[in-house]
Design a protein around this motif. Sequence first.
Motif, PDB file in Angstrom:
ATOM      1  N   UNK A 271      24.765  56.722  39.947  1.00  0.00           N
ATOM      2  CA  UNK A 271      23.589  57.305  39.293  1.00  0.00           C
ATOM      3  C   UNK A 271      22.374  57.212  40.218  1.00  0.00           C
ATOM      4  N   UNK A 272      22.232  56.085  40.898  1.00  0.00           N
ATOM      5  CA  UNK A 272      21.116  55.924  41.837  1.00  0.00           C
ATOM      6  C   UNK A 272      21.176  56.953  42.951  1.00  0.00           C
ATOM      7  N   UNK A 273      22.411  57.398  43.266  1.00  0.00           N
ATOM      8  CA  UNK A 273      22.584  58.399  44.322  1.00  0.00           C
ATOM      9  C   UNK A 273      22.538  59.831  43.799  1.00  0.00           C
TER      10      UNK A 273
ATOM     11  N   UNK B  65      24.357  53.196  16.784  1.00  0.00           N
ATOM     12  CA  UNK B  65      23.979  54.606  16.941  1.00  0.00           C
ATOM     13  C   UNK B  65      24.739  55.271  18.091  1.00  0.00           C
ATOM     14  N   UNK B  66      25.052  56.548  17.926  1.00  0.00           N
ATOM     15  CA  UNK B  66      25.695  57.340  18.965  1.00  0.00           C
ATOM     16  C   UNK B  66      24.623  58.188  19.648  1.00  0.00           C
ATOM     17  N   UNK B  67      24.292  57.894  20.896  1.00  0.00           N
ATOM     18  CA  UNK B  67      23.250  58.667  21.591  1.00  0.00           C
ATOM     19  C   UNK B  67      23.647  60.139  21.770  1.00  0.00           C
ATOM     20  N   UNK B  68      22.653  60.976  21.915  1.00  0.00           N
ATOM     21  CA  UNK B  68      22.924  62.399  22.157  1.00  0.00           C
ATOM     22  C   UNK B  68      23.624  62.621  23.486  1.00  0.00           C
ATOM     23  N   UNK B  69      23.559  61.658  24.385  1.00  0.00           N
ATOM     24  CA  UNK B  69      24.184  61.791  25.701  1.00  0.00           C
ATOM     25  C   UNK B  69      25.697  61.606  25.669  1.00  0.00           C
ATOM     26  N   UNK B  70      26.256  61.227  24.504  1.00  0.00           N
ATOM     27  CA  UNK B  70      27.695  60.968  24.401  1.00  0.00           C
ATOM     28  C   UNK B  70      28.426  62.209  23.908  1.00  0.00           C
ATOM     29  N   UNK B  71      29.525  62.539  24.577  1.00  0.00           N
ATOM     30  CA  UNK B  71      30.409  63.614  24.140  1.00  0.00           C
ATOM     31  C   UNK B  71      31.820  63.061  23.977  1.00  0.00           C
ATOM     32  N   UNK B  72      32.392  63.188  22.781  1.00  0.00           N
ATOM     33  CA  UNK B  72      33.757  62.729  22.541  1.00  0.00           C
ATOM     34  C   UNK B  72      34.742  63.824  22.947  1.00  0.00           C
ATOM     35  N   UNK B  73      35.781  63.419  23.661  1.00  0.00           N
ATOM     36  CA  UNK B  73      36.792  64.372  24.156  1.00  0.00           C
ATOM     37  C   UNK B  73      38.166  63.878  23.704  1.00  0.00           C
ATOM     38  N   UNK B  74      38.656  64.351  22.558  1.00  0.00           N
ATOM     39  CA  UNK B  74      39.973  63.925  22.105  1.00  0.00           C
ATOM     40  C   UNK B  74      41.078  64.617  22.904  1.00  0.00           C
ATOM     41  N   UNK B  75      41.947  63.824  23.519  1.00  0.00           N
ATOM     42  CA  UNK B  75      43.037  64.387  24.322  1.00  0.00           C
ATOM     43  C   UNK B  75      44.321  63.610  24.046  1.00  0.00           C
ATOM     44  N   UNK B  76      45.309  64.296  23.529  1.00  0.00           N
ATOM     45  CA  UNK B  76      46.667  63.748  23.458  1.00  0.00           C
ATOM     46  C   UNK B  76      47.389  64.260  24.696  1.00  0.00           C
TER      47      UNK B  76
ATOM     48  N   UNK C 141      24.020  52.575  27.332  1.00  0.00           N
ATOM     49  CA  UNK C 141      23.799  53.257  28.609  1.00  0.00           C
ATOM     50  C   UNK C 141      22.321  53.203  28.988  1.00  0.00           C
ATOM     51  N   UNK C 142      21.975  52.573  30.112  1.00  0.00           N
ATOM     52  CA  UNK C 142      20.564  52.468  30.503  1.00  0.00           C
ATOM     53  C   UNK C 142      20.033  53.720  31.190  1.00  0.00           C
ATOM     54  N   UNK C 143      20.876  54.755  31.298  1.00  0.00           N
ATOM     55  CA  UNK C 143      20.493  55.977  32.020  1.00  0.00           C
ATOM     56  C   UNK C 143      20.500  57.158  31.042  1.00  0.00           C
ATOM     57  N   UNK C 144      19.392  57.405  30.347  1.00  0.00           N
ATOM     58  CA  UNK C 144      19.392  58.461  29.323  1.00  0.00           C
ATOM     59  C   UNK C 144      19.654  59.859  29.879  1.00  0.00           C
TER      60      UNK C 144
ATOM     61  N   UNK D  40      24.275  61.106  40.721  1.00  0.00           N
ATOM     62  CA  UNK D  40      25.313  61.551  39.792  1.00  0.00           C
ATOM     63  C   UNK D  40      24.791  61.465  38.361  1.00  0.00           C
ATOM     64  N   UNK D  41      25.131  62.475  37.553  1.00  0.00           N
ATOM     65  CA  UNK D  41      24.648  62.525  36.181  1.00  0.00           C
ATOM     66  C   UNK D  41      25.773  62.741  35.168  1.00  0.00           C
ATOM     67  N   UNK D  42      27.034  62.574  35.573  1.00  0.00           N
ATOM     68  CA  UNK D  42      28.160  62.700  34.658  1.00  0.00           C
ATOM     69  C   UNK D  42      29.076  61.488  34.816  1.00  0.00           C
ATOM     70  N   UNK D  43      29.422  60.870  33.692  1.00  0.00           N
ATOM     71  CA  UNK D  43      30.376  59.763  33.683  1.00  0.00           C
ATOM     72  C   UNK D  43      31.489  60.110  32.706  1.00  0.00           C
ATOM     73  N   UNK D  44      32.727  59.966  33.158  1.00  0.00           N
ATOM     74  CA  UNK D  44      33.888  60.230  32.312  1.00  0.00           C
ATOM     75  C   UNK D  44      34.648  58.923  32.140  1.00  0.00           C
TER      76      UNK D  44
END
Length: 283
Positions: A85-87, A135-146, A106-109, A89-93
């Motif tokens: 993130x410091x370098x 609380x679930x932040x707006x920055x979270x996206x759930x990805x259900x994968x079987x 997450x300290x990186x909104x 990057x703005x996506x974490x999976x």
Amino acid sequence: MEHGQPSRTALATAYARAYHQMADEPRLFTDPLAVRILGVEESVIAERNAAPSDAPADNADWSRRRRLFLAARARFAEETVAAAVAAGTRQVVIVGAGLDTFAYRNPFPEVRVFEVDHPDTQAWKRWRLEDSEIPIPESVTFVPVDFETRTLAEGLAAAGFDREKSAVFVWLGVIMYLTREAILSTLEYIAGQAHPSQVVFDYISPGRTESDRAEMAARAERVRAVGEPWLSYFTPEEMAEVLRTTGFAEVRDATALDILADLTGRARISKPGNQPRMVHATN
């Protein structure tokens, strides 16, 4: 895992992470949500940690060593995320997120976190988050994968993940339960992400000595008995070749004890043996 039920190994990891907050000093990894998300009394957490499903009956220290490794790998992963993130990057999976709580502290909104997991485990987690009033932040996206019916690529594409931007993939406690074909295809997908992208994961080795192999076989049998068998093992040499052929240019592969020593600045805290290994690779 059983359909309709959360992963037992994900639950065991969550209990170990929570007990680390209660019992270990100095603490390797601080997670103020680890106990809360479980929604049980601390006495229950202590009891569950005393006898995890894959623990040998004759090793009283095994649970502590396992717990410290789980704490160390979580800290190692989150420090990798922070550096990325410091370098820029703005996506974490987070693949196989279980009850991991990074996305909720997450300290990186500005960073978007994609949590990938089996639909049953993810539904269970969302219930635990609601019940625990986390609380679930707006920055979270759930990805259900079987993974039996859908690929990581398909799940992330549907969730709005951007393949043209760099990302950090955190893939902890998962690949030993996958076939080699699934592991290689996932690594190829990650290596194909826009540069620079990174992955952090752990794996298990079959062992180099007869004693190591016997111990690993016994652990594998205990895990198989609870319905989540290990399918893949790699020697460090095999893993290096896998990462090279799937497209990673920079690789660090270290033992659990190496990671612990780096984090604590102290000598090794346990005897050598067939330890879990951690990988940090960049495309």
